[in-house]
Design a protein around this motif. Sequence first.
Motif, PDB file in Angstrom:
ATOM      1  N   CYS A 125       0.825  -1.207   0.000  1.00  0.00           N
ATOM      2  CA  CYS A 125       0.000   0.000   0.000  1.00  0.00           C
ATOM      3  C   CYS A 125       0.861   1.260   0.000  1.00  0.00           C
ATOM      4  O   CYS A 125       0.519   2.258  -0.648  1.00  0.00           O
ATOM      5  N   ALA A 128       1.927   1.731  -3.526  1.00  0.00           N
ATOM      6  CA  ALA A 128       0.820   2.052  -4.424  1.00  0.00           C
ATOM      7  C   ALA A 128       0.138   3.372  -4.078  1.00  0.00           C
ATOM      8  O   ALA A 128      -0.711   3.853  -4.840  1.00  0.00           O
ATOM      9  N   ALA A 135      -7.185  -0.327  -0.415  1.00  0.00           N
ATOM     10  CA  ALA A 135      -6.760  -1.506  -1.168  1.00  0.00           C
ATOM     11  C   ALA A 135      -7.763  -2.643  -1.021  1.00  0.00           C
ATOM     12  O   ALA A 135      -8.156  -3.281  -2.014  1.00  0.00           O
ATOM     13  N   GLN A 138     -10.882  -1.920  -2.990  1.00  0.00           N
ATOM     14  CA  GLN A 138     -10.724  -2.110  -4.424  1.00  0.00           C
ATOM     15  C   GLN A 138     -10.701  -3.597  -4.789  1.00  0.00           C
ATOM     16  O   GLN A 138     -11.262  -4.004  -5.814  1.00  0.00           O
ATOM     17  N   LEU A 161      -7.050  -4.845 -11.713  1.00  0.00           N
ATOM     18  CA  LEU A 161      -7.261  -3.832 -10.688  1.00  0.00           C
ATOM     19  C   LEU A 161      -6.868  -2.465 -11.248  1.00  0.00           C
ATOM     20  O   LEU A 161      -6.288  -2.363 -12.332  1.00  0.00           O
ATOM     21  N   TRP A 165      -2.238  -0.260  -8.908  1.00  0.00           N
ATOM     22  CA  TRP A 165      -1.737  -1.590  -8.556  1.00  0.00           C
ATOM     23  C   TRP A 165      -0.589  -2.050  -9.459  1.00  0.00           C
ATOM     24  O   TRP A 165      -0.067  -3.153  -9.285  1.00  0.00           O
ATOM     25  N   ASP A 166      -0.197  -1.231 -10.397  1.00  0.00           N
ATOM     26  CA  ASP A 166       0.865  -1.608 -11.336  1.00  0.00           C
ATOM     27  C   ASP A 166       2.234  -1.432 -10.670  1.00  0.00           C
ATOM     28  O   ASP A 166       3.035  -0.576 -11.034  1.00  0.00           O
ATOM     29  N   ALA A 184      -0.379  -9.751  -5.127  1.00  0.00           N
ATOM     30  CA  ALA A 184      -0.580  -8.672  -6.094  1.00  0.00           C
ATOM     31  C   ALA A 184       0.559  -8.707  -7.102  1.00  0.00           C
ATOM     32  O   ALA A 184       1.733  -8.718  -6.734  1.00  0.00           O
ATOM     33  N   ARG A 187      -1.272  -5.260 -11.417  1.00  0.00           N
ATOM     34  CA  ARG A 187      -2.711  -5.054 -11.625  1.00  0.00           C
ATOM     35  C   ARG A 187      -3.503  -6.363 -11.663  1.00  0.00           C
ATOM     36  O   ARG A 187      -4.703  -6.351 -11.947  1.00  0.00           O
TER      37      ARG A 187
END
Length: 256
Positions: A125, A128, A135, A138, A161, A165-166, A184, A187
């Motif tokens: 997090c 991101a 998070a 989402q 996502l 998230w990339d 994760a 994405r």
Amino acid sequence: MDLFQPSPSAHPGPELPELLPLGPDGIVVRFGRVVSPQLSAAVLAFEQAVQENLPDGVTEVAPSLSSVLVRFDPARGRRDQVLTALRKLLGGVDWLAETLPPASRIWHVPVCFGADQAPDLKTFCQLAGLSSEQAIAQITQTPLRVLAIGFAPGQPYLGYLPPAWDIPRRAALTPQVPAGALVAALRQLVLFNHASPTGWFQIGETAFRPFQRDRTVPFALKSGDSVQFHAIGSAEYSALKNRSDGLGGARYEAGA
């Protein structure tokens, strides 16, 4: 003429994907090299088109994140015949403009985001620019699709996502995440069916096992399925882990 090179005069309009040989009984239909929601929509739409118009001799149709593998039985269908059938399906369609086909099944999967089950959530997090609450919201509010199944039996790649998230892979591997780890990955979320090393971030954990050898239906998920995650607490998660069916409270309903 090379069997794998499309004839421009025979296929006016949008450029066709690449048709590539794979061993004596395989053809890879490659839509691109950089994974994206647009590319995934093309892959799943074309896979559905092949399944609905199965060429003679074809025994398997398997999507990846950027391509579709078509396998055939050489005793029942020649390579050139399968290629002709695939070109016919490809021709005249701008596959990169296709939208995701409707999901035939919608899975509801409980997932726990407790500190023990999501050891990398805080770190992820921070990278991101999200709070843990954002998070989790989402993850649980985004309808995800099974884009591909691979790496290990039944292991799904779920996307997509939002762009935040990339986040790239970690510099060092985590020696092992447990079975049920939700990680994760650019994405996407990947659900590990078995304990495994990974370079991605474990942000949750589920008692759902997409593959269980002794189950009546060993492989639970199919490409194109929709997956909706639901947050649960640690106590409920512990109870679900004791279920013998390996579904961990997951259930599905009919989609479109």
